[in-house]
Design an enzyme around this catalytic site. Sequence first.
Site, PDB file in Angstrom:
ATOM      1  N   LYS A 190      33.352  36.839  63.929  1.00 13.23           N
ATOM      2  CA  LYS A 190      34.013  37.150  62.658  1.00 13.23           C
ATOM      3  C   LYS A 190      34.291  38.644  62.488  1.00 13.23           C
ATOM      4  CE  LYS A 190      35.181  35.017  59.824  1.00 13.23           C
ATOM      5  NZ  LYS A 190      34.459  34.647  58.595  1.00 13.23           N
ATOM      6  N   SER A 219      18.721  54.843  24.321  1.00 14.86           N
ATOM      7  CA  SER A 219      19.912  54.862  25.174  1.00 14.86           C
ATOM      8  C   SER A 219      19.884  55.967  26.218  1.00 14.86           C
ATOM      9  CB  SER A 219      21.168  55.034  24.309  1.00 14.86           C
ATOM     10  OG  SER A 219      21.151  56.286  23.648  1.00 14.86           O
ATOM     11  N   ASN A 271      35.729  40.524  59.068  1.00 12.25           N
ATOM     12  CA  ASN A 271      36.099  40.229  57.688  1.00 12.25           C
ATOM     13  C   ASN A 271      36.651  41.458  56.954  1.00 12.25           C
ATOM     14  OD1 ASN A 271      35.102  37.593  58.007  1.00 12.25           O
ATOM     15  ND2 ASN A 271      33.033  38.266  57.476  1.00 12.25           N
ATOM     16  N   SER A 298      29.858  38.764  60.461  1.00 14.41           N
ATOM     17  CA  SER A 298      29.136  37.628  59.897  1.00 14.41           C
ATOM     18  C   SER A 298      27.715  37.627  60.437  1.00 14.41           C
ATOM     19  CB  SER A 298      29.831  36.319  60.290  1.00 14.41           C
ATOM     20  OG  SER A 298      28.987  35.206  60.048  1.00 14.41           O
ATOM     21  N   TYR A 353      30.108  54.539  11.123  1.00 17.45           N
ATOM     22  CA  TYR A 353      29.334  54.369  12.349  1.00 17.45           C
ATOM     23  C   TYR A 353      28.377  53.205  12.193  1.00 17.45           C
ATOM     24  CZ  TYR A 353      26.373  55.253  16.378  1.00 17.45           C
ATOM     25  OH  TYR A 353      25.696  55.109  17.565  1.00 17.45           O
ATOM     26  N   ASN A 379      26.480  61.567  15.025  1.00 19.39           N
ATOM     27  CA  ASN A 379      27.737  60.814  15.109  1.00 19.39           C
ATOM     28  C   ASN A 379      28.876  61.659  15.669  1.00 19.39           C
ATOM     29  OD1 ASN A 379      26.233  58.857  13.890  1.00 19.39           O
ATOM     30  ND2 ASN A 379      27.419  58.763  11.999  1.00 19.39           N
ATOM     31  N   GLU A 405      38.307  42.590  49.838  1.00 22.20           N
ATOM     32  CA  GLU A 405      37.770  41.528  48.989  1.00 22.20           C
ATOM     33  C   GLU A 405      36.935  42.108  47.853  1.00 22.20           C
ATOM     34  OE1 GLU A 405      35.735  38.802  51.539  1.00 22.20           O
ATOM     35  OE2 GLU A 405      37.505  38.431  52.776  1.00 22.20           O
ATOM     36  N   GLN A 452      26.694  52.351  20.301  1.00 23.48           N
ATOM     37  CA  GLN A 452      25.875  52.887  21.388  1.00 23.48           C
ATOM     38  C   GLN A 452      26.197  52.203  22.713  1.00 23.48           C
ATOM     39  OE1 GLN A 452      21.684  54.071  20.667  1.00 23.48           O
ATOM     40  NE2 GLN A 452      21.179  52.399  22.061  1.00 23.48           N
ATOM     41  N   THR A 462      58.648  35.290  47.771  1.00 24.38           N
ATOM     42  CA  THR A 462      58.414  34.954  46.368  1.00 24.38           C
ATOM     43  C   THR A 462      57.705  33.614  46.376  1.00 24.38           C
ATOM     44  OG1 THR A 462      60.516  33.775  46.076  1.00 24.38           O
ATOM     45  CG2 THR A 462      60.534  36.142  45.634  1.00 24.38           C
ATOM     46  N   HIS A 463      56.807  33.407  45.416  1.00 28.13           N
ATOM     47  CA  HIS A 463      55.976  32.191  45.407  1.00 28.13           C
ATOM     48  C   HIS A 463      55.194  32.053  46.715  1.00 28.13           C
ATOM     49  CE1 HIS A 463      58.247  30.850  41.840  1.00 28.13           C
ATOM     50  NE2 HIS A 463      59.309  31.307  42.492  1.00 28.13           N
TER      51      HIS A 463
END
Length: 470
Positions: free
Chosen positions: A282, A22, A284, A276, A316, A109, A289, A321, A154-155
């Site tokens: 474009k 690890s 963006n 783009s 443990y 541990n 996003e 890990q 709303t909605h």
Amino acid sequence: MTLYEGRLNRPVSELMDSLNRSLPVDIRLLPYDVAVNRAWAEELGRIGVFGKEEVENVTRELDALLAEARAGAFDTLPEDEDVHTLTERFLTERLGDTGAKIHTGRSRNDQVATDFRLYIMDALNGLMDDVATLLGVLRGPIETHAATLLAGTTHLQPAQPITLGHFLASLASALLRDFDRLADARGRAALCPLGSGALAGSGFKVDRVRLARELGFDGVLPNSLDAIADRDAAQETAGVCAILAAHISRYAEQFVLWSHPSFGYLRFSDRWSTGSSMMPQKRNPDAMELVRGKASRVAGQVTTLLSLTKGLPLSYAKDLQEDKQALFDAVDTTCLVVQVMAGALADVEFLPDRMARTLTGDMLATDLADRLVEAGTPFRAAHGEVARWVAELEKAGKNPLDTTLKERKKRFPNLSEKALALDYETSIRRRDVEGGAAPSRVREFVIKLDRWLENRAASGNDSSVSDSEK
């Protein structure tokens, strides 16, 4: 001598090493592992395992390890299974038997659990700083646009007029709660596992309270088995990160919509936009996003961390890990999301004229129903009366603002001319309740936010707006 020599005497397979090793992930914990080893060496000196000179030597070499690692002058070896074995191997190579004694009375541990909680405390501090920075960025636009008309929805349909300042204050309100959640999580993370051993506690008379204090914890975890087995500090941290990232993602979605020409409410600077590869015209809102997309990663890591422990026998197991990569990613992603939102909003241009153009007269229908109630009509009856009128106007291609005062008086004869006067500014001024959209209430919020930011700057403590008002 290898870590398991005497019990396992054959080299592990390459696949087992790949599965088990690890270090590429937990090397990030090296500064915390150095701190834990330093405190542990001092405690071993206090109980007589180390002499004074040995403690000094260990401290010196730990400092050297950290300095070499930061300078990129330290090489890991294949036998370095994780950051903890790396540190022990380094000390043993430099100090011989003194280094070989550093693990006395301790397990990996409790060592890893302690390192991890120290990281979590720092990570939460950093996130609180980032949230406070974003709140500081929001403060100016909230005040500037306290009376800037905006079509509330709303909605995703036209609902009632509000103001841009009120909308931005809603984000600030959510962030203040996020800040408090981060602070709460830090308080629970700031309990020390060190001295818990593998599961039953250290076999040496170490002072866990002193160790906790030296490492900057608020106290100790009271049960050694729980201290080793649980990962709720990581799970809670990921959870509050997910809520924070989801809040920001939701507003990023709104800003993506607002940047579309059909809305045209705002324009992000070139620094936070992309183009783009094919279409020359474009522009963006990719920053928003990506903020929206990355929030899903954080939510996914919460599931990863909860799944690790939901059926895991105590104390443990090596499954744990996997906790670090999941939390590191959750924290890193959330920090990035918060910082990007702060940067993008610091540069954004809001376009009030475009906002005003999307206001529609039917948004004032509730105001008219309220005036009927004030004149004695039960609300449900007033609601139906106004709804039928709006439907009739809609069929004729009109809305309430397309009618004259005389026409409205004819339709609602029991209302005064003052009650029948419809306009957006009056509508939002009438929302003069605590937390309402009235500009005066938005400015009150700015005062509270200023007080919070001042307290935060002065103390660095996890205060909330409610606290700052006391």
